[in-house]
Design a protein around this motif. Structure first.
Motif, PDB file in Angstrom:
ATOM      1  N   ALA A  58      -4.530   3.962   0.905  1.00 53.05           N
ATOM      2  CA  ALA A  58      -3.096   4.371   1.397  1.00 53.05           C
ATOM      3  C   ALA A  58      -3.138   4.592   2.940  1.00 53.05           C
ATOM      4  N   VAL A  59      -1.877   4.647   3.099  1.00 56.42           N
ATOM      5  CA  VAL A  59      -1.521   4.946   4.629  1.00 56.42           C
ATOM      6  C   VAL A  59      -1.028   6.494   4.478  1.00 56.42           C
ATOM      7  N   MET A  60      -1.660   7.243   5.157  1.00 60.06           N
ATOM      8  CA  MET A  60      -1.442   8.818   5.126  1.00 60.06           C
ATOM      9  C   MET A  60      -0.412   9.197   6.342  1.00 60.06           C
ATOM     10  N   ILE A  61       0.384  10.196   6.091  1.00 60.85           N
ATOM     11  CA  ILE A  61       1.236  10.577   7.039  1.00 60.85           C
ATOM     12  C   ILE A  61       1.201  12.248   6.664  1.00 60.85           C
ATOM     13  N   PRO A  62       1.694  12.889   7.695  1.00 62.36           N
ATOM     14  CA  PRO A  62       1.706  14.576   7.601  1.00 62.36           C
ATOM     15  C   PRO A  62       2.986  14.832   6.550  1.00 62.36           C
ATOM     16  N   SER A  63       3.822  14.356   6.838  1.00 66.29           N
ATOM     17  CA  SER A  63       4.990  14.655   5.914  1.00 66.29           C
ATOM     18  C   SER A  63       5.944  13.528   5.798  1.00 66.29           C
ATOM     19  N   ALA A  64       6.886  13.503   4.891  1.00 64.58           N
ATOM     20  CA  ALA A  64       8.163  12.705   5.134  1.00 64.58           C
ATOM     21  C   ALA A  64       8.980  12.643   6.377  1.00 64.58           C
ATOM     22  N   ALA A  65       8.903  13.933   7.088  1.00 69.45           N
ATOM     23  CA  ALA A  65       9.480  14.152   8.285  1.00 69.45           C
ATOM     24  C   ALA A  65       9.505  13.061   9.216  1.00 69.45           C
ATOM     25  N   VAL A  66       8.111  12.355   9.180  1.00 70.13           N
ATOM     26  CA  VAL A  66       7.863  11.455  10.290  1.00 70.13           C
ATOM     27  C   VAL A  66       8.549   9.905   9.978  1.00 70.13           C
ATOM     28  N   LEU A  67       9.034   9.581   8.805  1.00 71.15           N
ATOM     29  CA  LEU A  67       9.941   8.527   8.722  1.00 71.15           C
ATOM     30  C   LEU A  67      11.201   8.550   9.520  1.00 71.15           C
ATOM     31  N   ALA A  68      11.570   7.222   9.976  1.00 73.47           N
ATOM     32  CA  ALA A  68      12.722   7.290  11.035  1.00 73.47           C
ATOM     33  C   ALA A  68      13.399   6.199  10.588  1.00 73.47           C
ATOM     34  N   GLU A  69      14.561   5.801  11.181  1.00 71.88           N
ATOM     35  CA  GLU A  69      15.519   4.607  11.286  1.00 71.88           C
ATOM     36  C   GLU A  69      14.748   3.360  11.383  1.00 71.88           C
ATOM     37  N   ARG A  70      15.184   2.208  11.044  1.00 75.62           N
ATOM     38  CA  ARG A  70      14.366   1.005  10.954  1.00 75.62           C
ATOM     39  C   ARG A  70      14.319   0.536  12.201  1.00 75.62           C
ATOM     40  N   LYS A  71      15.312   0.870  13.071  1.00 74.93           N
ATOM     41  CA  LYS A  71      15.258   0.444  14.544  1.00 74.93           C
ATOM     42  C   LYS A  71      14.333   1.059  15.315  1.00 74.93           C
ATOM     43  N   ALA A  72      13.666   2.017  14.857  1.00 73.86           N
ATOM     44  CA  ALA A  72      12.491   2.777  15.475  1.00 73.86           C
ATOM     45  C   ALA A  72      11.361   1.951  15.703  1.00 73.86           C
ATOM     46  N   ARG A 108       0.774  -1.187   0.012  1.00 71.97           N
ATOM     47  CA  ARG A 108      -0.034   0.036   0.054  1.00 71.97           C
ATOM     48  C   ARG A 108       0.783   1.334   0.005  1.00 71.97           C
ATOM     49  N   VAL A 109       0.489   2.080  -0.702  1.00 69.30           N
ATOM     50  CA  VAL A 109       1.346   3.488  -1.003  1.00 69.30           C
ATOM     51  C   VAL A 109       1.001   4.461   0.371  1.00 69.30           C
ATOM     52  N   VAL A 110       2.351   4.975   0.630  1.00 63.28           N
ATOM     53  CA  VAL A 110       2.467   5.911   1.666  1.00 63.28           C
ATOM     54  C   VAL A 110       2.442   7.253   1.070  1.00 63.28           C
ATOM     55  N   VAL A 111       1.530   8.086   1.537  1.00 63.25           N
ATOM     56  CA  VAL A 111       1.207   9.173   1.064  1.00 63.25           C
ATOM     57  C   VAL A 111       1.225  10.417   2.135  1.00 63.25           C
ATOM     58  N   THR A 112       1.768  11.556   1.596  1.00 64.47           N
ATOM     59  CA  THR A 112       1.672  12.581   2.732  1.00 64.47           C
ATOM     60  C   THR A 112       0.491  13.310   2.441  1.00 64.47           C
ATOM     61  N   LEU A 113       0.134  14.295   3.600  1.00 59.51           N
ATOM     62  CA  LEU A 113      -1.127  15.071   3.317  1.00 59.51           C
ATOM     63  C   LEU A 113      -1.186  16.158   2.141  1.00 59.51           C
ATOM     64  N   ASP A 114       0.194  16.380   1.545  1.00 63.18           N
ATOM     65  CA  ASP A 114       0.277  17.168   0.405  1.00 63.18           C
ATOM     66  C   ASP A 114       0.195  16.367  -0.787  1.00 63.18           C
ATOM     67  N   GLY A 115      -0.219  15.171  -0.766  1.00 60.63           N
ATOM     68  CA  GLY A 115      -0.204  14.419  -1.902  1.00 60.63           C
ATOM     69  C   GLY A 115       0.891  13.789  -2.587  1.00 60.63           C
ATOM     70  N   GLU A 116       1.977  13.861  -1.933  1.00 62.51           N
ATOM     71  CA  GLU A 116       3.184  13.131  -2.470  1.00 62.51           C
ATOM     72  C   GLU A 116       3.458  11.669  -1.895  1.00 62.51           C
ATOM     73  N   ALA A 117       3.589  10.627  -2.837  1.00 60.94           N
ATOM     74  CA  ALA A 117       3.856   9.229  -2.688  1.00 60.94           C
ATOM     75  C   ALA A 117       5.266   9.273  -2.247  1.00 60.94           C
ATOM     76  N   VAL A 118       5.466   8.736  -1.117  1.00 64.46           N
ATOM     77  CA  VAL A 118       7.042   8.827  -0.842  1.00 64.46           C
ATOM     78  C   VAL A 118       7.422   7.264  -0.537  1.00 64.46           C
ATOM     79  N   ALA A 119       6.771   6.389  -0.478  1.00 65.43           N
ATOM     80  CA  ALA A 119       7.017   4.896  -0.382  1.00 65.43           C
ATOM     81  C   ALA A 119       5.931   3.773  -0.407  1.00 65.43           C
ATOM     82  N   GLN A 120       6.233   2.829  -0.199  1.00 65.66           N
ATOM     83  CA  GLN A 120       4.966   1.766  -0.011  1.00 65.66           C
ATOM     84  C   GLN A 120       5.417   0.693   1.020  1.00 65.66           C
ATOM     85  N   ILE A 121       4.416   0.193   1.619  1.00 65.24           N
ATOM     86  CA  ILE A 121       4.687  -0.620   2.801  1.00 65.24           C
ATOM     87  C   ILE A 121       4.938  -1.893   2.367  1.00 65.24           C
ATOM     88  N   LYS A 122       6.297  -2.331   3.036  1.00 69.86           N
ATOM     89  CA  LYS A 122       6.935  -3.633   2.805  1.00 69.86           C
ATOM     90  C   LYS A 122       6.352  -4.731   3.773  1.00 69.86           C
TER      91      LYS A 122
END
Length: 201
Positions: free
Chosen positions: A69-83, A13-27
């Motif tokens: 889709a999975v909605m996120i505020p912005s790509a700034a919420v993405l974190a290291e995998r260990k998070a 499933r695509v990960v999309v910001t609230l601005d409409g930018e598709a930044v990744a997909q769920i693995k």
């Protein structure tokens, strides 16, 4: 109203910001079953050549998990995998095929998929299971609530015996069954005795 989603359907499933930018997909979806919720997602790039990404999506960064889709505020919420990945968290693949037992020791079936609640809670609300034939001869696949007292014993999921009364045959009707199950297991509100009742006690 509870809208149930199968965890397996979140993959890709695509990960999309609230601005409409598709930044990744769920693995993969990562769970903490003892807490009864998702802890986050591992991610991959988009498209046929998209491989695993070094960043993940913690649940705290999710605005909403929707049907497309999975909605996120912005790509700034993405974190290291260990998070997202830690020693206390179990990935989805480790529970598929695990037996589901009631707290009275009855084997109900085996886990085919994990059911979560749509929105932002990441709450695990139940399982799609392959029913044990002796439980109900007419059913092969069904949905059963997990309850608030889910325990993970070895590779088994232990649920309240009462959950048996709220099994659904299909995913769309499962949300109503989960709500009914919660009402049946809710603790009655604490009531302060009146002055007259205190005098009689």
């Amino acid at each position: 109203m509870i809208i149930p989603l199968l965890a397996s359907e979140l993959t890709k499933r695509v990960v999309v910001t609230l601005d409409g930018e598709a930044v990744a997909q769920i693995k993969d979806t990562v769970f903490d079953f003892r807490a009864g919720r998702i802890t986050g997602f591992t991610l991959s790039g988009r498209g046929l050549l998209g491989g695993p990404l070094k960043v993940s999506l913690p649940l705290s960064g999710v605005h909403a998990i929707g049907p497309s889709a999975v909605m996120i505020p912005s790509a700034a919420v993405l974190a290291e995998r260990k998070a997202v990945l830690s020693a206390h968290q179990a990935e989805q693949g480790q529970v598929i095929g695990a037996p589901v037992l009631t707290d009275q020791g009855t084997e109900t079936g085996t886990v085919l998929d994990v059911v979560i609640e749509a929105g932002g809670s990441g709450r695990v609300i139940g399982f799609e299971i392959s029913m044990k034939e002796t439980t109900d001869q007419g059913k092969r696949r069904a949905f059963i609530p997990r309850g608030e007292t889910l325990a993970v014993s070895g590779r088994a999921m232990v649920i309240p015996a009462q959950a048996h009364h709220f099994i659904a045959d299909d995913l769309p009707s499962f949300g109503a069954q989960v709500e009914a199950f919660r009402r049946s297991t809710a603790q009655p509100p604490h009531r302060t005795p009146t002055t007259d009742e205190e005098a009689l006690s």
